[in-house]
Design a protein around this motif. Structure first.
Motif, PDB file in Angstrom:
ATOM      1  N   UNK A 102      -3.479  74.159 -18.292  1.00 21.49           N
ATOM      2  CA  UNK A 102      -3.228  73.250 -19.109  1.00 21.49           C
ATOM      3  C   UNK A 102      -1.611  73.168 -19.448  1.00 21.49           C
ATOM      4  N   UNK A 103      -1.259  74.469 -19.877  1.00 28.73           N
ATOM      5  CA  UNK A 103       0.159  74.896 -20.143  1.00 28.73           C
ATOM      6  C   UNK A 103       1.040  74.615 -18.948  1.00 28.73           C
ATOM      7  N   UNK A 104       0.644  74.563 -17.899  1.00 35.98           N
ATOM      8  CA  UNK A 104       1.324  74.393 -16.686  1.00 35.98           C
ATOM      9  C   UNK A 104       1.634  73.048 -16.571  1.00 35.98           C
ATOM     10  N   UNK A 152     -12.620  71.336 -11.966  1.00 39.51           N
ATOM     11  CA  UNK A 152     -12.853  69.943 -11.648  1.00 39.51           C
ATOM     12  C   UNK A 152     -13.319  69.155 -13.167  1.00 39.51           C
ATOM     13  N   UNK A 153     -14.096  70.070 -13.790  1.00 39.29           N
ATOM     14  CA  UNK A 153     -14.450  69.501 -15.218  1.00 39.29           C
ATOM     15  C   UNK A 153     -13.382  69.465 -16.092  1.00 39.29           C
ATOM     16  N   UNK A 154     -12.458  70.572 -16.036  1.00 36.92           N
ATOM     17  CA  UNK A 154     -11.152  70.537 -16.935  1.00 36.92           C
ATOM     18  C   UNK A 154     -10.418  69.342 -16.444  1.00 36.92           C
ATOM     19  N   UNK A 155     -10.199  69.106 -15.227  1.00 40.22           N
ATOM     20  CA  UNK A 155      -9.354  68.074 -14.995  1.00 40.22           C
ATOM     21  C   UNK A 155      -9.731  66.670 -15.142  1.00 40.22           C
ATOM     22  N   UNK A 156     -10.955  66.638 -15.369  1.00 45.02           N
ATOM     23  CA  UNK A 156     -11.512  65.213 -15.481  1.00 45.02           C
ATOM     24  C   UNK A 156     -11.352  64.798 -16.989  1.00 45.02           C
ATOM     25  N   UNK A 157     -11.214  65.720 -17.781  1.00 42.93           N
ATOM     26  CA  UNK A 157     -10.792  65.578 -19.185  1.00 42.93           C
ATOM     27  C   UNK A 157      -9.273  65.606 -19.408  1.00 42.93           C
ATOM     28  N   UNK A 158      -8.456  65.946 -18.263  1.00 43.77           N
ATOM     29  CA  UNK A 158      -6.917  65.875 -18.440  1.00 43.77           C
ATOM     30  C   UNK A 158      -6.558  64.298 -18.629  1.00 43.77           C
ATOM     31  N   UNK A 159      -5.843  63.821 -19.462  1.00 43.42           N
ATOM     32  CA  UNK A 159      -5.405  62.690 -19.637  1.00 43.42           C
ATOM     33  C   UNK A 159      -3.806  62.482 -19.552  1.00 43.42           C
ATOM     34  N   UNK A 160      -3.080  63.295 -19.165  1.00 44.31           N
ATOM     35  CA  UNK A 160      -1.647  63.316 -18.949  1.00 44.31           C
ATOM     36  C   UNK A 160      -1.384  62.220 -17.706  1.00 44.31           C
ATOM     37  N   UNK A 161      -0.116  62.231 -17.743  1.00 43.12           N
ATOM     38  CA  UNK A 161       0.703  61.468 -16.663  1.00 43.12           C
ATOM     39  C   UNK A 161       0.761  61.787 -15.302  1.00 43.12           C
ATOM     40  N   UNK A 162       0.567  63.013 -15.155  1.00 41.31           N
ATOM     41  CA  UNK A 162       0.550  63.592 -13.794  1.00 41.31           C
ATOM     42  C   UNK A 162      -0.278  63.349 -12.842  1.00 41.31           C
ATOM     43  N   UNK A 163      -0.246  62.896 -11.752  1.00 41.83           N
ATOM     44  CA  UNK A 163      -1.256  62.559 -10.711  1.00 41.83           C
ATOM     45  C   UNK A 163      -1.747  64.066 -10.041  1.00 41.83           C
ATOM     46  N   UNK A 164      -3.157  64.390 -10.151  1.00 38.30           N
ATOM     47  CA  UNK A 164      -3.223  65.424  -9.470  1.00 38.30           C
ATOM     48  C   UNK A 164      -4.388  65.315  -8.426  1.00 38.30           C
ATOM     49  N   UNK A 165      -3.889  65.997  -7.318  1.00 33.63           N
ATOM     50  CA  UNK A 165      -4.767  66.198  -6.265  1.00 33.63           C
ATOM     51  C   UNK A 165      -5.287  67.498  -6.289  1.00 33.63           C
TER      52      UNK A 165
END
Length: 231
Positions: free
Chosen positions: A35-37, A61-74
């Protein structure tokens, strides 16, 4: 801008902490390292990242499902670890020709000014820019020797007799020319398999900001005491 974020490591030196979670999710003052990164990359204009996963990938994957920032993550899952160079080679299509991109080792903790690093790259581009810091223990790092105009004239991974104390910070800017130097072997590592080929054509960038490799429990505990930043 785009960035490869290398986050698939096993984190064996951080056990027993990493018995419960992948290294990229270890909390620094309550906030996962990944998240810091993501917050740092967002701050400096990165809009899209590719993250490689392996150990305890489902937790990421669970962490990224909760990420709501603007970066598109693959996310790309590696059933067998490909190594840092192998991951980039296998995902070459992620970046576009003619556009520089970041490569980030996600197990480092830093507040590096990526905008300033990119500006330095654009002012004096090369096949690869490597962020460097002065290490108190150069035998444990990838060590570079700098020549004129910041050209890297030597590079050895964990040298027995270091020729400098300028250590690889695990943060790079590169362009599509890098792909022609990526070995087809798997796993393949940037430090041992690629950077020795780039001596004389890659450049160093001196990092002046905070950086700590969260590679051991000692370093992890140090980070809990030192890290003052919030994005």
């Amino acid at each position: 801008m785009k960035a490869y974020v290398l986050a698939a490591g096993l984190g064996t030196r951080l056990r027993p902490l990493t018995n419960q979670m992948p290294k990229c999710l270890v909390p620094i003052k309550g906030k996962p390292l990944l998240e810091i990164w993501l917050e740092l990359l967002e701050k400096h204009g990165v809009t899209e990242v590719l993250i490689n996963l392996h150990y305890k990938a489902e937790m990421v994957h669970v962490f990224l499902q909760q990420y709501n920032g603007p970066i598109r993550v693959h996310c790309v899952y590696e059933e067998q670890l490909l190594g840092s160079a192998g991951t980039i080679r296998e995902n070459q299509a992620f970046v576009q020709a003619g556009e520089p991109f970041f490569i980030i080792n996600a197990d480092n903790l830093t507040n590096i000014n990526l905008t300033r690093m990119m500006e330095a790259y654009l002012a004096n581009p090369s096949i690869l820019f490597m962020a460097l810091f002065q290490s108190a223990d150069p035998q444990s790092c990838g060590i570079a020797v700098l020549g004129e105009r910041q050209m890297i004239t030597g590079f050895v991974e964990k040298p027995v007799q270091p020729k400098s104390n300028l250590a690889n910070a695990g943060i790079y800017i590169a362009d599509e020319r890098l792909f022609s130097y990526l070995t087809k072997d798997t796993p393949a590592d940037l430090g041992t398999d690629v950077f020795p080929q780039l001596i004389g054509i890659m450049k160093g960038y001196m990092l002046s900001e905070y950086l700590l490799d969260i590679g051991t429990m000692e370093a992890y505990l140090k980070a809990q005491e030192e890290w003052p930043y919030d994005y």
